[in-house]
Design a protein around this motif. Sequence first.
Motif, mmCIF file in Angstrom:
data_model
loop_
_atom_site.group_PDB
_atom_site.id
_atom_site.type_symbol
_atom_site.label_atom_id
_atom_site.label_comp_id
_atom_site.label_asym_id
_atom_site.label_seq_id
_atom_site.Cartn_x
_atom_site.Cartn_y
_atom_site.Cartn_z
ATOM 1 N N LEU A 32 0.853 -1.178 0.000
ATOM 2 C CA LEU A 32 0.000 0.000 0.000
ATOM 3 C C LEU A 32 0.895 1.236 0.000
ATOM 4 O O LEU A 32 1.866 1.301 0.759
ATOM 5 N N THR A 33 0.542 2.195 -0.842
ATOM 6 C CA THR A 33 1.340 3.409 -0.979
ATOM 7 C C THR A 33 0.457 4.634 -0.794
ATOM 8 O O THR A 33 -0.670 4.679 -1.303
ATOM 9 N N THR A 56 -3.147 10.167 -3.228
ATOM 10 C CA THR A 56 -3.397 8.879 -3.868
ATOM 11 C C THR A 56 -3.078 7.747 -2.901
ATOM 12 O O THR A 56 -2.050 7.777 -2.215
ATOM 13 N N ILE A 57 -3.972 6.779 -2.849
ATOM 14 C CA ILE A 57 -3.701 5.508 -2.182
ATOM 15 C C ILE A 57 -3.619 4.442 -3.265
ATOM 16 O O ILE A 57 -4.541 4.297 -4.066
ATOM 17 N N THR A 58 -2.510 3.705 -3.298
ATOM 18 C CA THR A 58 -2.288 2.696 -4.331
ATOM 19 C C THR A 58 -2.088 1.327 -3.703
ATOM 20 O O THR A 58 -1.264 1.158 -2.804
ATOM 21 N N VAL A 74 -4.008 -0.579 -8.373
ATOM 22 C CA VAL A 74 -5.220 0.245 -8.408
ATOM 23 C C VAL A 74 -4.938 1.529 -7.638
ATOM 24 O O VAL A 74 -4.517 1.477 -6.478
ATOM 25 N N ASP A 75 -5.142 2.673 -8.289
ATOM 26 C CA ASP A 75 -5.000 3.991 -7.662
ATOM 27 C C ASP A 75 -6.383 4.534 -7.287
ATOM 28 O O ASP A 75 -7.312 4.490 -8.111
ATOM 29 N N HIS A 76 -6.493 5.041 -6.071
ATOM 30 C CA HIS A 76 -7.665 5.825 -5.688
ATOM 31 C C HIS A 76 -7.167 7.229 -5.419
ATOM 32 O O HIS A 76 -6.356 7.454 -4.515
ATOM 33 N N VAL A 264 4.953 7.319 1.035
ATOM 34 C CA VAL A 264 5.156 6.323 2.087
ATOM 35 C C VAL A 264 4.638 5.005 1.537
ATOM 36 O O VAL A 264 3.508 4.945 1.040
ATOM 37 N N LYS A 265 5.455 3.953 1.626
ATOM 38 C CA LYS A 265 5.073 2.665 1.039
ATOM 39 C C LYS A 265 5.335 1.536 2.025
ATOM 40 O O LYS A 265 6.439 1.413 2.568
ATOM 41 N N ALA A 266 4.291 0.716 2.268
ATOM 42 C CA ALA A 266 4.394 -0.400 3.179
ATOM 43 C C ALA A 266 4.124 -1.703 2.434
ATOM 44 O O ALA A 266 3.113 -1.823 1.733
ATOM 45 N N HIS A 267 5.032 -2.675 2.572
ATOM 46 C CA HIS A 267 4.894 -3.990 1.942
ATOM 47 C C HIS A 267 4.405 -4.994 2.975
ATOM 48 O O HIS A 267 4.778 -4.951 4.154
#
Length: 268
Positions: A32-33, A56-58, A74-76, A264-267
């Motif tokens: 999630l980004t 944007t939340i991806t 998917v981008d919101h 910010v990106k979390a895997h």
Amino acid sequence: MKRSLTTAALAAGFILSSQAMASPMFWQNNSLTYLYGKNFAVDSGQDGREAAIQQTITFEHASGWTWGDMFLFVDHKWFNGHSGKDGRTYYGEFSPRLSLSKISGADLSFGPVKDVLVSATYERGEGRNRNYLLGPAVDLAVPGFDRLAINTYYREPDGITGKPGGQWQITPTWAITIPVGKSDILLDGYIDWVVNDAGSKSKGDYLAKNFHFNPQVKYDLGKALDYTPGKLYVGIEYDYWTNKYGVEDSSAFNTDNNVTNFIVKAHF
């Protein structure tokens, strides 16, 4: 050509889906980004010269299978200063790739080429923004790169759009890890280069060639804080796009995007 490409892309999707159900997954990565930037062109309904803030939340998924690999996102998106539906939009892509070496069992590597593949993509945005892409791809082994691939596509809009097709696209993707102190910096991203125009300006069914450069520079914050490496990143994303979405830039409406995002990106 449009009907043939659409049929081929759908057939490839059905084949890959059935293969996925029947064959094991080797690996997967989900993330999630969150992105924050401003002065975006086109999406917010503004022309990019005004300070439209876009957030944007991806969601991203990547996985490897016995038949090849798959990537989707998917981008919101939503825009400050807007309210309701008009202030939000979405966009996504689904990209399976069929590995010819895995399918055939033959070693197709030569020189820097590790594998030869058939790559397909389905692009879907709000309204009538739908496209099918299909073409050859290669995975490369280049010193210093964690990943380097070049996908080449012939792209056609969905038949319901009424838009012309006949465009070629070249899409390199890459990832490079650079150790810095007790952690790492990850340089990754892609280029979508649509190399030719399509359609007729006089008939109003025109799609302009365009160039989209989208790299990210991220610091592995989780590793720096002595947590699991490769799980939490912070950094910036640069978004440069000429003739965004194939809409030709003009003095009346700017469609050239030139934006830096906080990321910010979390895997998981």
